[in-house]
Structures are given as C-alpha cells and as structure tokens.
Design an enzyme around this catalytic site. Structure first.
Site, PDB file in Angstrom:
ATOM      1  N   ASP A   1      -0.122  10.609  13.200  1.00  0.00           N
ATOM      2  CA  ASP A   1       0.624  11.860  13.039  1.00  0.00           C
ATOM      3  C   ASP A   1       0.906  12.464  14.413  1.00  0.00           C
ATOM      4  O   ASP A   1      -0.007  12.903  15.103  1.00  0.00           O
ATOM      5  CB  ASP A   1      -0.195  12.820  12.168  1.00  0.00           C
ATOM      6  CG  ASP A   1       0.369  14.232  12.124  1.00  0.00           C
ATOM      7  OD1 ASP A   1       1.572  14.396  12.417  1.00  0.00           O
ATOM      8  OD2 ASP A   1      -0.390  15.160  11.775  1.00  0.00           O
TER       9      ASP A   1
ATOM     10  N   ASP B   1       3.938   9.831  10.883  1.00  0.00           N
ATOM     11  CA  ASP B   1       5.390   9.878  11.079  1.00  0.00           C
ATOM     12  C   ASP B   1       5.833   8.747  12.001  1.00  0.00           C
ATOM     13  O   ASP B   1       5.019   8.010  12.558  1.00  0.00           O
ATOM     14  CB  ASP B   1       5.810  11.231  11.636  1.00  0.00           C
ATOM     15  CG  ASP B   1       4.910  11.717  12.763  1.00  0.00           C
ATOM     16  OD1 ASP B   1       4.668  10.932  13.696  1.00  0.00           O
ATOM     17  OD2 ASP B   1       4.437  12.868  12.693  1.00  0.00           O
TER      18      ASP B   1
ATOM     19  N   ASP C   1      10.579  -3.712  -3.022  1.00  0.00           N
ATOM     20  CA  ASP C   1       9.657  -3.098  -3.964  1.00  0.00           C
ATOM     21  C   ASP C   1      10.046  -3.448  -5.397  1.00  0.00           C
ATOM     22  O   ASP C   1      11.227  -3.431  -5.761  1.00  0.00           O
ATOM     23  CB  ASP C   1       9.693  -1.575  -3.758  1.00  0.00           C
ATOM     24  CG  ASP C   1       8.699  -0.841  -4.610  1.00  0.00           C
ATOM     25  OD1 ASP C   1       7.491  -1.050  -4.422  1.00  0.00           O
ATOM     26  OD2 ASP C   1       9.132  -0.052  -5.471  1.00  0.00           O
TER      27      ASP C   1
ATOM     28  N   GLU D   1       8.076  -8.295  -3.632  1.00  0.00           N
ATOM     29  CA  GLU D   1       6.902  -7.833  -4.362  1.00  0.00           C
ATOM     30  C   GLU D   1       7.176  -8.154  -5.826  1.00  0.00           C
ATOM     31  O   GLU D   1       7.882  -7.422  -6.513  1.00  0.00           O
ATOM     32  CB  GLU D   1       6.670  -6.330  -4.197  1.00  0.00           C
ATOM     33  CG  GLU D   1       5.408  -5.895  -4.918  1.00  0.00           C
ATOM     34  CD  GLU D   1       5.411  -4.447  -5.390  1.00  0.00           C
ATOM     35  OE1 GLU D   1       4.318  -3.895  -5.616  1.00  0.00           O
ATOM     36  OE2 GLU D   1       6.499  -3.860  -5.553  1.00  0.00           O
TER      37      GLU D   1
END
Length: 547
Positions: A24, A32, A210, A271
């Site tokens: 972060d 981030d 995904d 996936e």
C-alpha cells in the site's frame, strides 16, 4: 545465458499478486499499483519470470474487484492508468512479464451496460447482453430455475422494472452484484475483443481468464442441484449446465487468433475447474489457450501414490495436445497450501476455514509439508504459479474476527462458510514497521496476525534457512538446470511413501510418509529442510546432483 527455444509461458514461474494485499503506497490500508511497482525489486530477487495481477479495474469492490464496472480503466483505490503503464514498464525493465486478470463471465451491476439494461426493460437489446429471463409461476414470482450461486443462496435476482412493477430475473452465478453476460450475443463477444486489444496495446504479456469454464450455459437453462459438499467452482462434477459447456471453446479459439496477432508470445491462462485432467487439457489444444491451471494437482493430498498418479496423468494428457502442464498449489480462492496440507479432512474449494471449523491444523506440520510440496512442484517440467506470501511460509489466517470478514461467501451463506479472506491478508514486509511494512500508516483492510512479524520478508532475507531463502534457491536452480523444459523419468524402489524422479541431471526425492528413508547417492543441491544427510526425513524433498 541460454536463449529460449520455446515460448516463455511453457516453463515460466509466474507470481500471483493480489493487489489489495501486496503493498500500500497511499496509506489507506488497501494495496495499489504504485505499491506493487515499489516492490518489484523483491520479486526480481526472488527470481520469478512473470507476475499475474488480480483485477485492478474500476469496480464497486463488492467482490474485491472481480465485479468490474469498467474493464479499460483503473479503480482509484488502486491508482490510475498511468500507474498501470508505469508498472508494466518497470516490470518489463526487470525482465518480468505481466499477465492481467480478465473477468468475462460477469460484470458489476454498476457497469454501464447493466444499468442501461435495467432502464431499457424486457425485450430490449440492452437486456440481451445479459441473462434476463421471465420468472416462473402465474405472476413470475418464482426464479427461472433452481440454480445456486457459487457464493451461496439463489443464482437469480428479480428486478423492479422502470414502471415500478416486479419484473424479470437476471442470472448471477456469483454475487447479486455480478450479473452474467450472455455469450451467445455477438455484441458481448466484440466488446471483449476490444478489451483484449486495449490491454495488449498497452503491452501486457497475457491474460488469466477468470471462470473460463462458465461463460456458456446449457440451452434452456435446465434445473440442476449440486451435491451438498461440492466444490463451489464445480471441479469434479460432470455435466453441470453452467460449467464447461463445449461451445465455450469457440470463444477461446477466437481469442487465440487475436492474441497471436501480437508479437512476443502473448498467452491466455484458463481458470477452469473441470472433472478430469483430460478434460482440462482440452483447453490448451492447438489454437486455444496456452495454459490451464492444474487444479487436480492443487487438490491432491500429500500422498506419494496420489501425487505420482496425478503428475503422470497430467504429463500424459497435456503432452497429447502438445501443451505443458501448469502446476499450482495456492491462489486467492483456496486455503493456503501451508495449511491445507495439514488437514486430515478435505474442505470444499471456496468454503474456507475459521475459528469454528472442526479441525485445527498443525501449523508446523503444514509449513513443513508446504515447503516440501513446493520443492516437488518446482522440479516438474512445465509452467508453475506461486501465490504471493507462500514464499514467506504464510499459512491461512484462521482467527479473523467476524466483524472484519469481507468475502461475499461469508454473508450469502449466513456465516456458514468462511470464504477466502484467510488467504488474502496483506503481506508482512518489515517486522518492526506499521502493518509490518504493508502500509506506512498501519492501516490494513484485513487484520494481520501478530506472528507474522517473524515472517516479514526483510527478516527472512537474512536467514539462509528461511522459507524465502528456500524459494529463492529453488527458482535459481530450476532456471539453471532448465527443469521447466525438461523431461521426467520416474525412479522406483525407494518406498511406497516416496515420490522420486529425474529431470535432466537433477534427481528429486520427496518423502510423504512418517518414517525416514535412505537417500540415493548424490550431492544435495537443494533441500526443503536443513540437515539432510544420508536419509530423508518425513515431509521433506531434496534435489540431488550426480556425484
């Protein structure tokens, strides 16, 4: 340095970054893109070939970014498009390729398309981009079928029409804020071609797709009830009307053609939780995807016979279609393998583990097996994925307070299933810093356990016996001996609890049993535990060189 003679993805070790939990830079408690960029030197030192970034797109964050509102922009919590470009440039300057997550099964309900669908009403072209259906029963008050959400509860939500009346239902295999696209619609297909081009033009090296097995649903949307204890993503289940439909392969053949039009061996990774290894291998046939996660390997117990069987079947099935296997032990959706391998009873994928789970695994045993399992995996030919924090020996965080949990599974199952928060806790970088170096303010979107101070990267970096040092050595020797592009030859006769093979000039021996076993002759190149001499202790793996 050896010049590669095959595409990079056939043997690459790819490190998964879960952006909100990596580093972060702003101090708001959420990782981030600038935070990732600031820590790339650590990954270069570790020796990975590429990174995979979980979603950082604009999103309401109802499912940690897997609910995408804009596929071609960065969510402000993670930074800006300029930050994404900086990260790409910084990674590639270090010789690290970048794979990004793509979420094509569903969008956020805040996506402009879905908002337009709600406003346009039944029968509109806007609604045709999603799976809207009329309800059953005289007044349409019953859902179109009995499907259940992966996160628990019904997979259908009824909308209020623009005139204020109860209206149609829309399908969401995941959270109600994640409506499924209708992939029979040409407009949907063209939109994702545009999205692929957008990121390829910016220089990404590939996409992890995904829910790659979920895009196409069986015609007519027939009722289906999964077994009570089934994995949430359908692995091991045959003929599920919303998983693994044959028409989905047409989509990836189209994507393959698009991706292959760009230079640099760009790659697609599926996936896809499917019933068999042979079925999974169909996803990497020529002209389709380049990689598919070997979830059957991930779900195999720490047992020599089972491991040998799944490795042998994987190498056979993938070779039959001219593809490498893609090995994996942990990711952001499963219990970390340094905990999972110490469980005596399997827990279905996606359910998670928490304070009231019946079994409390032994963390010392789990970590020992986790180190040994990784040493075995990284000696196998093919590609491999690592999940952030496993190189530090992080185990699943079990004791997250109920009030801090954020996974939709926790809420949609009325707290019956803990979900995936336990493998997503932010990383420890420095023992004596706020949030262990994850965030300079001490903020952390999930609480970090105090024992993680001892596992901080800076501490482990100075310890030659640490898990970080083990991973660094394994990756260096894997590259040096070109194990990723090698061939496996089984070794027999070392005992029923032993997995042993040669890959090139490296002999690999793993003891999954409870008693020590004699080692064959050889010089120890790497060992998952210190002090190996002559015999191999339980839950230990060694790499040997000829003497």
């Amino acid at each position: 340095m050896t010049v590669p003679t095959s595409p990079w993805w056939r043997s690459a070790v790819i490190y998964q970054i879960y952006p909100r939990s990596f580093a972060d830079a702003t101090g708001n408690g959420v990782g981030d893109l600038p935070g990732i960029t600031s820590r790339l030197d650590a990954l270069a030192e570790l020796g990975v070939d590429a990174i995979w970034l979980s979603p950082f797109y604009r999103s309401p964050q109802n499912d940690a970014g897997y609910d995408v509102a804009d596929y071609c922009d960065v969510d402000p919590v993670f930074g800006t498009l300029a930050d994404a470009d900086d990260l790409l440039a910084a990674a590639q300057a270090r010789g690290i390729r970048v794979v990004v997550d793509l979420v094509p099964n569903h969008s956020s309900d805040q996506h402009a398309w879905f908002q337009a669908a709600l406003a346009a009403g039944p029968g509109s072209s806007e609604r045709a981009r999603y799976l809207f259906r009329d309800g059953r029963g005289a007044d349409g008050s019953l859902a179109p079928n009995n499907w259940e959400s992966v996160f628990g509860g019904p997979a259908w939500t009824r909308v209020t029409e623009p005139d204020g009346t109860p209206g149609q239902w829309y399908l969401h295999l995941f959270d109600a804020t994640q409506p499924d696209f209708d992939w029979t619609n040409p407009e949907v297909r063209e939109e994702f071609r545009r999205i692929l081009r957008f990121w390829l033009d910016r220089g990404v090296d590939g996409f992890r797709v995904d829910v790659a097995h979920g895009l196409v649903k069986k015609a007519g949307l027939p009722d289906y009830t999964p077994p009570r204890d089934a994995d949430s993503m359908g692995g091991g289940l045959d003929d599920v009307p919303y998983w693994g439909q044959p028409e989905v392969h047409e989509i990836y053949r189209d994507w393959h053609e698009l991706v292959s039009s760009y230079p640099g061996d760009r790659a697609l990774c599926a996936e896809a939780w499917l019933p068999t290894i042979e079925a999974t291998a169909l996803w990497v046939r020529p002209g389709e995807m380049q990689q598919a996660f070997n979830f059957h390997y991930l779900q195999t117990d720490w047992d020599a016979a089972e491991l040998r069987a799944v490795i042998a079947e994987s190498l056979r099935a993938y070779a039959a279609v001219g593809a490498p296997s893609t090995w994996v032990l942990s990711n952001h959706d499963v219990i970390r393998h340094a905990t999972r391998l110490a469980l005596t009873e399997p827990i279905p994928q996606g359910w998670g583990i928490g304070p009231n789970t019946l079994e409390r695994p032994n963390p010392t045993l789990g970590l020992r097996r986790g180190r040994a399992a990784t040493a075995l995996m990284l000696a196998l030919p093919g590609g491999a994925y690592l999940y952030q924090g496993e190189e530090l020996g992080l185990t699943e965080v079990i004791d997250i307070p109920d009030a801090d949990r954020q996974d939709p599974t926790w809420f949609r199952t009325a707290h019956e299933r803990y979900g995936r928060d336990g493998c997503r806790v932010p990383l420890p970088w420095t023992a004596d810093a706020p949030a262990y170096g994850f965030s300079e303010t001490g903020a952390s979107w999930l609480p970090q356990p105090p024992e993680w101070a001892d596992l901080a990267r800076a501490t482990q970096r100075e310890d030659p016996a640490s898990t970080l040092s083990l991973y660094t050595r394994l990756l260096a020797e894997r590259h040096r001996h070109e194990l990723g592009i090698g061939e496996l030859e089984w070794i027999d006769g070392l005992g029923e609890d032993v997995v042993a093979f040669r890959n090139g000039n490296v002999t690999v021996v793993a003891n999954t049993g409870t008693t020590p076993v004699p080692l064959p002759a050889g010089e120890i190149l790497v060992a998952s535990e210190p002090g190996v001499v002559g015999v191999l202790a339980p839950d230990t793996t060694v790499w040997l060189l000829p003497t």
